[in-house]
Design a protein around this motif. Structure first.
Motif, PDB file in Angstrom:
ATOM      1  N   PRO A 238      16.744   6.884   5.191  1.00 34.14           N
ATOM      2  CA  PRO A 238      17.940   6.359   4.543  1.00 34.14           C
ATOM      3  C   PRO A 238      18.028   4.856   4.684  1.00 34.14           C
ATOM      4  N   GLU A 239      18.752   4.267   3.750  1.00 32.53           N
ATOM      5  CA  GLU A 239      18.993   2.839   3.831  1.00 32.53           C
ATOM      6  C   GLU A 239      19.762   2.522   5.117  1.00 32.53           C
ATOM      7  N   GLN A 240      19.391   1.458   5.773  1.00 39.35           N
ATOM      8  CA  GLN A 240      20.100   1.012   6.970  1.00 39.35           C
ATOM      9  C   GLN A 240      20.569  -0.417   6.753  1.00 39.35           C
ATOM     10  N   PRO A 241      21.818  -0.730   7.112  1.00 36.58           N
ATOM     11  CA  PRO A 241      22.268  -2.114   6.982  1.00 36.58           C
ATOM     12  C   PRO A 241      21.382  -3.023   7.824  1.00 36.58           C
ATOM     13  N   ALA A 242      20.958  -4.128   7.243  1.00 34.13           N
ATOM     14  CA  ALA A 242      20.121  -5.061   7.977  1.00 34.13           C
ATOM     15  C   ALA A 242      20.980  -5.856   8.946  1.00 34.13           C
TER      16      ALA A 242
ATOM     17  N   THR B 284      20.318  -4.808   2.866  1.00 27.62           N
ATOM     18  CA  THR B 284      19.882  -3.484   3.314  1.00 27.62           C
ATOM     19  C   THR B 284      18.372  -3.514   3.450  1.00 27.62           C
ATOM     20  N   GLU B 285      17.837  -2.611   4.231  1.00 29.65           N
ATOM     21  CA  GLU B 285      16.389  -2.506   4.371  1.00 29.65           C
ATOM     22  C   GLU B 285      16.024  -1.074   4.741  1.00 29.65           C
ATOM     23  N   ARG B 286      14.835  -0.659   4.361  1.00 30.90           N
ATOM     24  CA  ARG B 286      14.326   0.641   4.778  1.00 30.90           C
ATOM     25  C   ARG B 286      12.815   0.664   4.626  1.00 30.90           C
ATOM     26  N   GLN B 287      12.157   1.519   5.379  1.00 26.98           N
ATOM     27  CA  GLN B 287      10.709   1.639   5.307  1.00 26.98           C
ATOM     28  C   GLN B 287      10.324   2.447   4.078  1.00 26.98           C
ATOM     29  N   VAL B 288       9.243   2.058   3.433  1.00 28.71           N
ATOM     30  CA  VAL B 288       8.717   2.776   2.268  1.00 28.71           C
ATOM     31  C   VAL B 288       7.216   2.965   2.461  1.00 28.71           C
ATOM     32  N   SER B 289       6.676   3.962   1.769  1.00 26.95           N
ATOM     33  CA  SER B 289       5.231   4.181   1.781  1.00 26.95           C
ATOM     34  C   SER B 289       4.820   4.779   0.451  1.00 26.95           C
ATOM     35  N   PHE B 290       3.636   4.436   0.006  1.00 27.75           N
ATOM     36  CA  PHE B 290       3.124   4.933  -1.278  1.00 27.75           C
ATOM     37  C   PHE B 290       1.637   4.635  -1.333  1.00 27.75           C
ATOM     38  N   THR B 291       0.943   5.257  -2.281  1.00 30.31           N
ATOM     39  CA  THR B 291      -0.493   5.050  -2.421  1.00 30.31           C
ATOM     40  C   THR B 291      -0.806   4.430  -3.776  1.00 30.31           C
ATOM     41  N   VAL B 292      -1.659   3.419  -3.748  1.00 29.91           N
ATOM     42  CA  VAL B 292      -2.127   2.770  -4.965  1.00 29.91           C
ATOM     43  C   VAL B 292      -3.563   3.230  -5.205  1.00 29.91           C
ATOM     44  N   PHE B 293      -3.824   3.806  -6.378  1.00 28.76           N
ATOM     45  CA  PHE B 293      -5.170   4.226  -6.756  1.00 28.76           C
ATOM     46  C   PHE B 293      -5.767   3.127  -7.633  1.00 28.76           C
TER      47      PHE B 293
ATOM     48  N   LEU C 291       9.323  -7.071  -0.366  1.00 30.46           N
ATOM     49  CA  LEU C 291       8.642  -6.123   0.514  1.00 30.46           C
ATOM     50  C   LEU C 291       7.866  -6.857   1.591  1.00 30.46           C
ATOM     51  N   ASP C 292       8.052  -6.420   2.839  1.00 33.34           N
ATOM     52  CA  ASP C 292       7.199  -6.853   3.944  1.00 33.34           C
ATOM     53  C   ASP C 292       6.160  -5.755   4.156  1.00 33.34           C
ATOM     54  N   VAL C 293       4.900  -6.054   3.931  1.00 33.43           N
ATOM     55  CA  VAL C 293       3.840  -5.064   4.080  1.00 33.43           C
ATOM     56  C   VAL C 293       3.421  -4.973   5.544  1.00 33.43           C
ATOM     57  N   ASP C 294       3.499  -3.766   6.086  1.00 30.27           N
ATOM     58  CA  ASP C 294       3.102  -3.538   7.473  1.00 30.27           C
ATOM     59  C   ASP C 294       1.636  -3.149   7.592  1.00 30.27           C
ATOM     60  N   SER C 295       1.164  -2.318   6.656  1.00 33.09           N
ATOM     61  CA  SER C 295      -0.231  -1.865   6.728  1.00 33.09           C
ATOM     62  C   SER C 295      -0.729  -1.409   5.363  1.00 33.09           C
ATOM     63  N   VAL C 296      -2.032  -1.550   5.181  1.00 28.13           N
ATOM     64  CA  VAL C 296      -2.720  -1.034   3.987  1.00 28.13           C
ATOM     65  C   VAL C 296      -3.961  -0.317   4.496  1.00 28.13           C
TER      66      VAL C 296
ATOM     67  N   VAL D  75       0.055   2.097   1.274  1.00 22.76           N
ATOM     68  CA  VAL D  75       0.798   0.922   1.718  1.00 22.76           C
ATOM     69  C   VAL D  75       2.059   1.379   2.460  1.00 22.76           C
ATOM     70  N   VAL D  76       2.287   0.814   3.615  1.00 16.75           N
ATOM     71  CA  VAL D  76       3.506   1.058   4.384  1.00 16.75           C
ATOM     72  C   VAL D  76       4.182  -0.290   4.607  1.00 16.75           C
ATOM     73  N   GLY D  77       5.471  -0.350   4.344  1.00 24.23           N
ATOM     74  CA  GLY D  77       6.166  -1.613   4.527  1.00 24.23           C
ATOM     75  C   GLY D  77       7.674  -1.428   4.590  1.00 24.23           C
ATOM     76  N   THR D  78       8.377  -2.529   4.664  1.00 20.14           N
ATOM     77  CA  THR D  78       9.840  -2.513   4.703  1.00 20.14           C
ATOM     78  C   THR D  78      10.384  -3.178   3.455  1.00 20.14           C
TER      79      THR D  78
END
Length: 215
Positions: free
Chosen positions: A41-45, A184-193, A135-140, A167-170
């Motif tokens: 869920p979204e969290q207040p920054a 607001t901020e929250r972690q997201v993740s998705f895959t790029v093909f 987006l702040d990218v944490d890892s690829v 990709v995992v990031g905030t």
């Protein structure tokens, strides 16, 4: 009334969450998708006296590179970094991604990109608060399931140079009500093909559903 108007701003910033279409097969038999994850869920920054510098305020071309990781990072920023305060509209932010779509998957990639961005009506609501996102990218990383997909695919079903990168990031959003900054901020993740043929620049095949990356 003051509280109600402030609450409307928070809802406008948070409520335009990105909901992506179900991962398409891209013609790759045996491509395995990771199990569904529950979106955080979204969290207040944390309150800050000044906003961090947003990476870009205008649509920027995706990096031309033969490196899958560098390309995936650039695609991730193009997907998530936008600013409703600028003259550029939704089509402009989307176009930089369509421009790097694989020639045979252009329509599919365009549909994926549209689902990353807010709809036209929501964009207008966000614009009233000067909303911007980045987006702040944490890892690829290359998901383990990609090796299984390569093993199970029949000859010719996966394009030469194809790769999957998760990709995992905030994701950050910020808007202004009167003179007060709301974030607001929250972690997201998705895959790029992607496809990176030899020394040629990579192109995008498809994008996974948000928070349902290949694992």
């Amino acid at each position: 009334m003051h509280v109600f108007r402030r609450r409307r701003l928070v809802i406008a910033i948070v409520g335009a969450g990105l909901v992506l279409i179900v991962l398409a097969a891209v013609g790759l038999v045996g491509l395995l998708r990771g199990p569904a994850k529950t979106s955080q869920p979204e969290q207040p920054a944390p309150t800050a006296s000044a906003l961090p510098v947003v990476p870009t305020d205008q649509p920027q071309p995706v990096l031309e590179t033969s490196s899958p990781e560098l390309f995936a990072r650039s695609v991730a920023h193009a997907l998530f970094d936008w600013d409703t305060r600028q003259d550029a509209g939704l089509a402009d932010w989307a176009q930089v991604l369509v421009d790097v779509a694989d020639a045979e998957e252009t329509a599919a990639v365009a549909a994926d990109v549209r689902d990353y961005l807010p709809g036209a009506e929501m964009w207008q609501r966000l614009a009233t608060y000067g909303t911007r996102q980045w987006l702040d990218v944490d890892s690829v990383t290359v998901p383990a399931a990609w090796a299984t997909a390569l093993e199970q695919a029949a000859a010719g079903q996966i394009p030469q140079g194809a790769a999957a990168l998760t990709v995992v990031g905030t994701r950050h959003r910020a808007g202004t009500w009167d003179t007060e900054v709301m974030r607001t901020e929250r972690q997201v993740s998705f895959t790029v093909f992607v496809v990176c043929p030899g020394q040629e620049s990579c192109t995008v095949l498809r994008l996974s559903k948000l928070d349902h990356p290949l694992e």
